[in-house]
Design an enzyme around this catalytic site. Structure first.
Site, PDB file in Angstrom:
ATOM      1  N   GLU A 143     -25.367  28.638 -33.725  1.00 60.99           N
ATOM      2  CA  GLU A 143     -25.479  27.180 -33.859  1.00 60.99           C
ATOM      3  C   GLU A 143     -24.313  26.405 -33.234  1.00 60.99           C
ATOM      4  OE1 GLU A 143     -28.272  27.014 -37.849  1.00 60.99           O
ATOM      5  OE2 GLU A 143     -26.148  26.511 -38.060  1.00 60.99           O
ATOM      6  N   GLU A 200     -34.325  31.087 -36.872  1.00 60.16           N
ATOM      7  CA  GLU A 200     -34.018  30.929 -38.295  1.00 60.16           C
ATOM      8  C   GLU A 200     -35.032  29.966 -38.881  1.00 60.16           C
ATOM      9  OE1 GLU A 200     -30.108  29.747 -39.488  1.00 60.16           O
ATOM     10  OE2 GLU A 200     -29.082  31.016 -38.022  1.00 60.16           O
TER      11      GLU A 200
END
Length: 417
Positions: free
Chosen positions: A200, A320
């Site tokens: 991320e 995710e």
């Protein structure tokens, strides 16, 4: 219950050669056949592998995942934070011959990779973290300041030459290391599905996105110069940025377009093989579960599949997705509904040979690891309805993967999934 009834995938029935995953246009490929993914995240496997008393949990994770047909696991290949279990990374930077690095870190990551291979689970290995958990970019900046620099922002990770050198040294050490349990060099091991540059990544100090874009370009080239065979991805959440203002409406909120990332621009970098997207409506929209979660999820997935196919010409992996049990309106029924919606969208793309490459649950837990639960834990042995949904998705994906080859030209649509 799924595990009690032994309704499991048979590993012995999988007789295909264990070869590298590649990409052809917007699909993953193994041995000339499409390789659509149903997988999971368990990021802390290496931490448990550091201790011989907890290594059994690594084995249990892969065993239970393979039993319901999960074929890819995303996990951390770093642990650069403060604290005793993490000393190896700092010692590696200072002294590559350190006893801690040799006897603990190598054994831990080697064990994770070797166990994954035993259960025919491929790995996405993430090389760094945007967040402070397990060290992250903040730790790299601390190391640089301890060496005499005067960096003032964690985002200097993306531009300071010294910090970039630290990261490159670490990447090279991982990619070129030979696994002591399998005797296979990591860059040659087909157990590894792909490398991920960072979990991320965000660079909010430069909302234009230029700083992060330059870093992605440099690091993609560097990784591919060492390992041109494995797939590579960035680790992005999927936010649209200022380079694509017409797509900003798909973001969950205004802030998402100001964190220095851009789904399309970042994934068009040479060397980046596929795109990634994360799905967290409970963290991005509000703190109360509602119908809006499902509406957002549907449009979020569809927009990214459309862009993967129509703009990028690459697969997109929903790397995710999850919903937290800490939400006051949480129920296992809603989690099943949410998972079902994600899977349905992916399967609709799979049926037509589309760019929706698959999805990875956040996150899978074996029994006895509840103390590490961040609210998103899925314990298959304790969640019969969720286990059944996961199993059914795996079964459908595997049927498609086994029935079609590139000679089908994606037009046959054999059978019914």
């Amino acid at each position: 219950m799924l595990f009690d009834n032994k309704i499991m995938f048979d590993l012995d029935a999988e007789d295909e050669e264990w070869t590298m995953v590649t990409r052809k246009e917007n699909q993953f490929v193994v041995g000339g056949k499409p390789f659509y993914v149903n997988g999971f995240n368990t990021y802390w496997l290496m931490l448990l592998a550091l201790d011989s008393s907890t290594r059994v949990k690594v084995t249990q994770t892969f065993e239970q995942a393979s039993a319901v047909g999960l074929t890819v696991c995303r996990t951390w290949a770093f642990n650069d934070g403060d604290g005793e279990p993490c000393r190896y990374h700092l010692l590696f930077m200072m002294n590559k011959s350190s006893r801690w690095y040799r006897s603990h870190f190598k054994e831990a990551l080697d064990f994770v990779v070797s166990e994954a291979k035993k259960y025919k689970v491929r790995l996405i290995l993430c090389l760094a973290n945007n967040w402070e958990a397990y060290g992250g970019k903040a730790q790299y900046v601390k190391w640089a300041n301890a060496a005499g620099l005067n960096l003032t922002s964690d985002d200097d990770f993306f531009s300071d030459p010294t910090v970039i050198g630290y990261y490159k040294d670490y990447v090279k050490a991982i990619l070129t290391r030979t696994n002591t349990l399998t005797n296979i060099t990591y860059k040659d091991d087909p157990t590894i599905f792909a490398w991920e540059l960072m979990n991320e990544p965000r660079c909010p100090s430069d909302p234009s996105g230029n700083r992060l874009q330059s870093w992605i370009q440099e690091m993609a080239f560097y990784v591919k110069s060492i390992d041109p065979n494995h797939l590579l991805e960035v680790g992005l959440e999927g936010f649209y940025g200022p380079a694509t203002p017409e797509r900003l409406r798909y973001n969950p909120n205004t802030f998402a377009g100001q964190v220095g990332t851009d789904f399309l621009k970042n994934h068009q970098v040479f060397g980046v093989d596929f795109a990634t997207v994360h799905i967290y409506p409970d963290a991005w929209l509000s703190n109360t579960i509602s119908e809006a979660y499902l509406q957002f999820t549907d449009s979020w997935i569809q927009s990214h599949i459309e862009d993967a196919e129509g703009v990028l010409g690459k697969p997109v992996l929903f790397a995710e997705f999850g919903v937290s049990a800490k939400d006051r309106n949480y129920s296992s029924g809603f989690r099943d509904q949410f998972f079902g919606l994600v899977y349905k969208n992916i399967l609709n793309s799979t049926r037509t040979g589309g760019g929706g490459g698959g999805g990875l649950i956040w996150q899978l837990f074996p029994d006895g690891t509840d103390y590490m639960d961040d609210g998103y834990a899925v314990v298959l042995t304790k969640s019969p309805s969720t286990s059944s949904i996961v199993y059914l998705q795996s079964k459908r994906i595997r049927i498609f993967n086994s029935m079609c080859t590139w000679r089908c030209h994606w037009g046959c649509r054999r059978g019914s999934l």
